[in-house]
Design a protein around this motif. Structure first.
Motif, short mmCIF file in Angstrom:
data_model
loop_
_atom_site.label_atom_id
_atom_site.label_comp_id
_atom_site.label_asym_id
_atom_site.label_seq_id
_atom_site.Cartn_x
_atom_site.Cartn_y
_atom_site.Cartn_z
N THR A 26 -67.56 -51.77 -83.61
CA THR A 26 -68.13 -52.05 -82.30
C THR A 26 -69.48 -51.36 -82.18
OG1 THR A 26 -65.94 -52.21 -81.31
CG2 THR A 26 -67.78 -51.83 -79.81
N GLY A 27 -70.44 -52.09 -81.65
CA GLY A 27 -71.75 -51.51 -81.39
C GLY A 27 -72.18 -51.82 -79.97
N SER A 28 -73.19 -51.11 -79.52
CA SER A 28 -73.71 -51.29 -78.16
C SER A 28 -75.23 -51.33 -78.19
CB SER A 28 -73.30 -50.11 -77.27
OG SER A 28 -71.91 -50.00 -77.19
N PHE A 29 -75.78 -51.88 -77.14
CA PHE A 29 -77.21 -51.74 -76.87
C PHE A 29 -77.30 -50.81 -75.67
CE2 PHE A 29 -77.00 -55.69 -79.20
CZ PHE A 29 -78.03 -55.52 -80.11
N LEU A 30 -78.01 -49.72 -75.84
CA LEU A 30 -78.07 -48.69 -74.80
C LEU A 30 -79.18 -48.94 -73.78
CD1 LEU A 30 -77.40 -45.56 -77.03
CD2 LEU A 30 -75.76 -46.98 -75.78
N GLU A 31 -80.19 -49.74 -74.14
CA GLU A 31 -81.28 -50.06 -73.22
C GLU A 31 -81.32 -51.56 -73.00
OE1 GLU A 31 -85.09 -48.16 -73.97
OE2 GLU A 31 -84.06 -46.74 -75.29
N VAL A 57 -83.72 -53.84 -79.17
CA VAL A 57 -83.05 -53.73 -80.46
C VAL A 57 -83.02 -52.28 -80.94
CG1 VAL A 57 -83.12 -54.44 -82.88
CG2 VAL A 57 -83.57 -56.11 -81.07
N ASP A 58 -84.09 -51.52 -80.68
CA ASP A 58 -84.12 -50.11 -81.11
C ASP A 58 -83.00 -49.28 -80.49
OD1 ASP A 58 -86.11 -49.99 -82.98
OD2 ASP A 58 -87.69 -49.47 -81.56
N SER A 59 -82.39 -49.76 -79.44
CA SER A 59 -81.35 -48.98 -78.76
C SER A 59 -79.96 -49.25 -79.32
CB SER A 59 -81.37 -49.26 -77.26
OG SER A 59 -80.82 -50.54 -76.96
N ARG A 72 -81.39 -52.12 -87.70
CA ARG A 72 -82.76 -52.25 -87.20
C ARG A 72 -83.72 -52.77 -88.28
NH1 ARG A 72 -81.62 -46.64 -85.24
NH2 ARG A 72 -80.79 -46.93 -83.14
N SER A 73 -83.30 -52.72 -89.53
CA SER A 73 -84.18 -53.05 -90.67
C SER A 73 -84.36 -54.56 -90.85
CB SER A 73 -83.59 -52.45 -91.95
OG SER A 73 -82.48 -53.23 -92.40
N LYS A 74 -85.14 -54.93 -91.86
CA LYS A 74 -85.38 -56.34 -92.19
C LYS A 74 -84.11 -57.07 -92.59
CE LYS A 74 -90.20 -56.30 -93.51
NZ LYS A 74 -91.17 -56.66 -94.56
N ASP A 75 -83.11 -56.34 -93.08
CA ASP A 75 -81.85 -56.98 -93.46
C ASP A 75 -81.16 -57.63 -92.26
OD1 ASP A 75 -82.05 -56.29 -96.14
OD2 ASP A 75 -80.69 -54.57 -95.98
N TYR A 82 -89.33 -57.84 -84.06
CA TYR A 82 -88.62 -58.52 -82.97
C TYR A 82 -87.91 -57.47 -82.11
CZ TYR A 82 -89.30 -62.42 -86.18
OH TYR A 82 -89.85 -63.35 -87.03
N PRO A 83 -88.62 -56.82 -81.20
CA PRO A 83 -88.07 -55.67 -80.48
C PRO A 83 -87.02 -55.98 -79.42
CG PRO A 83 -90.29 -56.14 -79.71
CD PRO A 83 -90.03 -57.06 -80.88
#
Length: 179
Positions: A26-31, A57-59, A72-75, A82-83
């Motif tokens: 499980t992952g989240s976006f914090l912003e 995406v950075d969050s 966050r990488s190109k993979d 693409y922020p």
């Protein structure tokens, strides 16, 4: 017309992916931010509202920094290029009951826009301790990550996929009516 905005302190945006087809990460976006605009100002009727949403995406946060950097990488998301991930509704209709809705719209990830469908449960409306009107919603859906250019793929020696293509989306949102 009324405008409702996401209260990020009382909301969460998550995704769930199978790892090796045996466990779920499980992952989240914090912003993130978003709003709902409705023509009909009837208290509990959100049908035909227009909904927009954006996540940074950075969050991204899965609880493992090495995995977050990989995402966050190109993979995967290419956060520098693409922020943001964006969503804009096309329809929001009741689904037979007062609390169930179908939400359709266009999601953009990595510059690729595709239609998606989400199931929405309306939790109700009430006033908080400061007299502000709030509404709660739970959203659920699924997307195929490869449809959005998230194509990194590796198989184990046994042939199991390391990351599933099917990604579950889960959001618990509290929106505040803007006076």
């Amino acid at each position: 017309m009324s405008t409702w905005t996401i209260d990020p302190m009382h909301s969460e945006i998550q995704f769930k992916a199978k790892h090796m087809v045996i466990t779920t990460v499980t992952g989240s976006f914090l912003e993130f931010s978003g709003k709902l605009e409705k023509e009909n100002d009837e208290k509990d009727n959100f049908e035909d509202a227009t909904i927009s949403f954006e996540a940074k995406v950075d969050s991204i946060d899965t609880g493992v920094e090495q995995r977050d950097e990989h995402l966050r990488s190109k993979d995967f998301f290419e956060a520098e290029k693409y922020p943001t991930i964006k969503f804009k509704s096309t329809t929001f209709k009741k689904n037979g009951s007062d609390s169930s809705y179908n939400l359709e719209g266009d999601m953009t990830i990595k510059g690729i826009t595709k239609p998606i469908q989400l199931k929405v449960e309306y939790g109700g409306t009430g006033k908080d301790l400061y007299g502000q009107t709030k509404a709660g919603f739970e959203l659920r859906g699924e997307v195929k990550r490869q449809d959005f250019g998230l194509v990194w793929d590796v198989k184990t020696e046994e042939g199991a996929v390391v990351v599933s293509d099917d990604i579950k989306l889960v959001a618990e949102l509290q929106l505040g009516k803007q006076e």
